[in-house]
Motif scaffolding. Structure first.
Motif, mmCIF file in Angstrom:
data_model
loop_
_atom_site.group_PDB
_atom_site.id
_atom_site.type_symbol
_atom_site.label_atom_id
_atom_site.label_comp_id
_atom_site.label_asym_id
_atom_site.label_seq_id
_atom_site.Cartn_x
_atom_site.Cartn_y
_atom_site.Cartn_z
ATOM 1 N N THR A 1 -4.801 9.488 -7.295
ATOM 2 C CA THR A 1 -5.203 8.284 -6.563
ATOM 3 C C THR A 1 -5.251 7.052 -7.450
ATOM 4 O O THR A 1 -5.608 5.980 -6.984
ATOM 5 C CB THR A 1 -6.576 8.487 -5.893
ATOM 6 O OG1 THR A 1 -7.532 8.864 -6.883
ATOM 7 C CG2 THR A 1 -6.498 9.566 -4.822
ATOM 8 N N THR B 1 1.192 5.294 0.208
ATOM 9 C CA THR B 1 0.530 6.528 0.622
ATOM 10 C C THR B 1 1.460 7.686 0.309
ATOM 11 O O THR B 1 2.636 7.663 0.662
ATOM 12 C CB THR B 1 0.220 6.490 2.133
ATOM 13 O OG1 THR B 1 -0.573 5.334 2.403
ATOM 14 C CG2 THR B 1 -0.525 7.726 2.571
ATOM 15 N N GLU C 1 0.850 -1.185 0.000
ATOM 16 C CA GLU C 1 0.000 0.000 0.000
ATOM 17 C C GLU C 1 0.890 1.241 0.000
ATOM 18 O O GLU C 1 1.748 1.384 0.872
ATOM 19 C CB GLU C 1 -0.909 0.025 1.230
ATOM 20 C CG GLU C 1 -1.616 -1.300 1.506
ATOM 21 C CD GLU C 1 -2.449 -1.811 0.349
ATOM 22 O OE1 GLU C 1 -3.520 -1.242 0.111
ATOM 23 O OE2 GLU C 1 -2.024 -2.783 -0.317
ATOM 24 N N ASP D 1 -0.144 11.418 2.874
ATOM 25 C CA ASP D 1 -1.317 10.954 3.615
ATOM 26 C C ASP D 1 -2.513 10.574 2.733
ATOM 27 O O ASP D 1 -3.627 10.445 3.224
ATOM 28 C CB ASP D 1 -1.745 11.989 4.667
ATOM 29 C CG ASP D 1 -0.652 12.246 5.696
ATOM 30 O OD1 ASP D 1 0.008 11.265 6.108
ATOM 31 O OD2 ASP D 1 -0.447 13.404 6.072
ATOM 32 N N THR D 2 -2.289 10.401 1.421
ATOM 33 C CA THR D 2 -3.342 9.964 0.501
ATOM 34 C C THR D 2 -2.944 8.614 -0.090
ATOM 35 O O THR D 2 -1.848 8.483 -0.655
ATOM 36 C CB THR D 2 -3.544 10.983 -0.645
ATOM 37 O OG1 THR D 2 -3.912 12.235 -0.087
ATOM 38 C CG2 THR D 2 -4.618 10.523 -1.613
ATOM 39 N N LEU D 3 -3.807 7.612 0.034
ATOM 40 C CA LEU D 3 -3.543 6.303 -0.558
ATOM 41 C C LEU D 3 -3.567 6.442 -2.083
ATOM 42 O O LEU D 3 -4.576 6.841 -2.656
ATOM 43 C CB LEU D 3 -4.587 5.280 -0.103
ATOM 44 C CG LEU D 3 -4.396 3.858 -0.615
ATOM 45 C CD1 LEU D 3 -3.123 3.231 -0.042
ATOM 46 C CD2 LEU D 3 -5.615 3.008 -0.274
#
Length: 97
Positions: free
Chosen positions: A84, A48, A46, A51-53
């Motif tokens: 994103t 990021t 994952e 702070d945004t996936l």
């Protein structure tokens, strides 16, 4: 302000090697990137960005394209919001027996 990238990867699956490869590419292209990695959920990779996936292997079942991660980080450094949806790695060899 340098981008902050955090990667959660599955240690059981051996995804630390992929994290190390991504880290090398990021540090080569963006020397002041803030990068951290940690073992997490089974099967995970994952990513990021600020702070945004931006990529989830748990959702896509694929690793991100590392060049696209670098590009997204550079765009974020320019003040653009993190994308994103990143490109995924393509598998170049497939053997069916």
């Amino acid at each position: 302000m340098p981008s902050k990238i955090e990667v959660e990867y599955c240690g059981t699956c051996g995804h630390k090697a992929q994290f190390d490869e991504l880290a090398e590419k990021l540090k080569e292209k963006i020397p002041d990137v803030e990068l951290s990695g940690r073992e997490g959920r089974r099967g995970s990779f994952e990513v990021t960005l600020n702070d945004t996936l931006v990529h989830s292997k748990l959702q896509t079942l694929a690793f991100p394209d590392y060049d696209d991660v670098v590009l997204a980080a550079k765009e974020a450094d320019e003040g653009k919001p993190p994308r994103t949806k990143l490109k995924q790695q393509t598998i170049t060899s497939c053997i069916i027996s």
